[in-house]
Scaffold this active site. Structure first.
Site, PDB file in Angstrom:
ATOM      1  N   ASN A 108      -1.786  -0.030   7.340  1.00 24.07           N
ATOM      2  CA  ASN A 108      -1.318  -1.387   7.652  1.00 24.07           C
ATOM      3  C   ASN A 108      -0.518  -2.034   6.520  1.00 24.07           C
ATOM      4  OD1 ASN A 108      -3.372  -2.125   5.948  1.00 24.07           O
ATOM      5  ND2 ASN A 108      -4.563  -3.246   7.480  1.00 24.07           N
ATOM      6  N   LYS A 167       0.834  -1.194   0.000  1.00 25.60           N
ATOM      7  CA  LYS A 167       0.000   0.000   0.000  1.00 25.60           C
ATOM      8  C   LYS A 167       0.880   1.259   0.000  1.00 25.60           C
ATOM      9  CE  LYS A 167      -3.766  -2.419   2.429  1.00 25.60           C
ATOM     10  NZ  LYS A 167      -4.685  -2.392   3.603  1.00 25.60           N
ATOM     11  N   GLU A 225      -9.068 -11.352  -7.528  1.00 27.07           N
ATOM     12  CA  GLU A 225      -8.232 -10.160  -7.330  1.00 27.07           C
ATOM     13  C   GLU A 225      -7.022 -10.161  -8.267  1.00 27.07           C
ATOM     14  OE1 GLU A 225      -9.446  -9.397  -2.634  1.00 27.07           O
ATOM     15  OE2 GLU A 225      -7.370  -9.905  -3.121  1.00 27.07           O
ATOM     16  N   TYR A 236     -12.167  -2.930  -3.200  1.00 22.80           N
ATOM     17  CA  TYR A 236     -12.686  -2.906  -1.830  1.00 22.80           C
ATOM     18  C   TYR A 236     -14.221  -2.897  -1.803  1.00 22.80           C
ATOM     19  CZ  TYR A 236      -8.117  -2.264   0.402  1.00 22.80           C
ATOM     20  OH  TYR A 236      -6.827  -2.447   0.883  1.00 22.80           O
ATOM     21  N   HIS A 252      -1.863  -5.523   1.525  1.00 24.71           N
ATOM     22  CA  HIS A 252      -3.100  -6.272   1.324  1.00 24.71           C
ATOM     23  C   HIS A 252      -2.758  -7.681   0.885  1.00 24.71           C
ATOM     24  CE1 HIS A 252      -7.049  -7.486  -0.217  1.00 24.71           C
ATOM     25  NE2 HIS A 252      -6.380  -7.997  -1.235  1.00 24.71           N
TER      26      HIS A 252
HETATM   27  P1  DAT Z   1      -7.371  -7.257   5.688  1.00 25.38           P
HETATM   28  O1  DAT Z   1      -6.646  -6.146   4.962  1.00 25.38           O
HETATM   29  O2  DAT Z   1      -6.565  -7.757   6.844  1.00 25.38           O
HETATM   30  O3  DAT Z   1      -7.847  -8.352   4.773  1.00 25.38           O
HETATM   31  P2  DAT Z   1     -10.147  -6.391   5.759  1.00 25.38           P
HETATM   32  O4  DAT Z   1     -10.315  -7.056   4.443  1.00 25.38           O
HETATM   33  O5  DAT Z   1     -11.120  -6.735   6.836  1.00 25.38           O
HETATM   34  O6  DAT Z   1      -8.674  -6.609   6.343  1.00 25.38           O
HETATM   35  O7  DAT Z   1     -10.238  -4.809   5.554  1.00 25.38           O
HETATM   36  C1  DAT Z   1      -9.602  -4.197   4.446  1.00 25.38           C
HETATM   37  C2  DAT Z   1      -8.885  -2.970   4.933  1.00 25.38           C
HETATM   38  O8  DAT Z   1      -9.839  -2.036   5.439  1.00 25.38           O
HETATM   39  C3  DAT Z   1      -7.925  -3.212   6.093  1.00 25.38           C
HETATM   40  O9  DAT Z   1      -6.650  -3.609   5.653  1.00 25.38           O
HETATM   41  C4  DAT Z   1      -7.906  -1.891   6.770  1.00 25.38           C
HETATM   42  C5  DAT Z   1      -9.310  -1.346   6.557  1.00 25.38           C
HETATM   43  N1  DAT Z   1     -10.156  -1.624   7.717  1.00 25.38           N
HETATM   44  C6  DAT Z   1     -10.714  -2.801   8.047  1.00 25.38           C
HETATM   45  N2  DAT Z   1     -11.437  -2.715   9.180  1.00 25.38           N
HETATM   46  C7  DAT Z   1     -11.333  -1.418   9.566  1.00 25.38           C
HETATM   47  C8  DAT Z   1     -11.845  -0.658  10.646  1.00 25.38           C
HETATM   48  N3  DAT Z   1     -12.633  -1.214  11.582  1.00 25.38           N
HETATM   49  N4  DAT Z   1     -11.524   0.655  10.716  1.00 25.38           N
HETATM   50  C9  DAT Z   1     -10.744   1.236   9.788  1.00 25.38           C
HETATM   51  N5  DAT Z   1     -10.213   0.580   8.734  1.00 25.38           N
HETATM   52  C10 DAT Z   1     -10.517  -0.721   8.619  1.00 25.38           C
HETATM   53 MG    MG Z   2      -9.249  -8.320   3.266  1.00 25.90          MG
END
Ligand code: DAT
Ligand code: MG
Length: 149
Positions: A112, A9, A126, A49, A115
């Protein structure tokens, strides 16, 4: 063979962590089959997303991912999804295990770093969203027998 889409990212690129992050997947034994340095369009970000469209953080997530260049990679291997997710670490960096990318370099969920696809089906979808078939490279790795039994 299982494939996962990994994105470095914008924070990972801006912080000079591209080599560090790529090296972790490379050393793990995943096989790189596609890579591009790019800046995501809003349309691509909203598609990628899309599952989070109704979540309160969707807007800021899209703004963040399109704010600067990223690296998109397709990595291949047995259990590539699970292996890459473990190397990446938990979504919230404060919960991510030390030794994982997020556990070693991250502080906040909105920064973070990486991805990784979360299922075999999403891995296929994806990778196909980011790469045309001719952009994926099938190659024989000289060390294959020392990584895969
Ligand atoms: P991951 O990236 O671990 O697969 P995810 O698919 O649940 O996590 O979410 C995609 C991204 O969205 C994640 O990397 C960071 C953001 N995100 C997820 N949950 C969040 C939250 N509660 N508050 C803010 N950002 C969030
Ligand atoms: Mg995810």
């Amino acid at each position: 063979m299982e494939k996962t889409l990994v994105l470095i990212k914008p924070d990972g690129v801006q912080r000079g962590l591209m080599g560090e992050i790529i090296g972790r997947f490379e050393r793990r034994g995943l096989k790189l089959v596609g890579m591009k340095f790019m800046q995501m369009s809003r349309e691509l970000a909203e598609t990628h997303y899309g599952i989070h469209r109704e979540r309160p953080f969707f807007g800021s997530l899209v703004e963040y991912i399109i704010s600067a260049p990223i690296v998109a990679m397709a990595w291949e291997g047995n259990n590539a999804i699970a292996a890459a997710r473990a190397t990446i670490g938990a979504t919230k960096p404060v919960d991510a295990a030390p030794g994982s990318i997020r556990g070693d370099f991250g502080m906040e969920i909105g920064r973070n770093l990486v991805h990784g696809s979360d299922s075999v089906e999403n891995g296929v979808n994806e990778v196909n969203l980011f790469f045309r078939p001719e952009e994926l490279v099938g190659w024989a790795r000289a060390t294959e027998a020392w990584i895969v039994e």
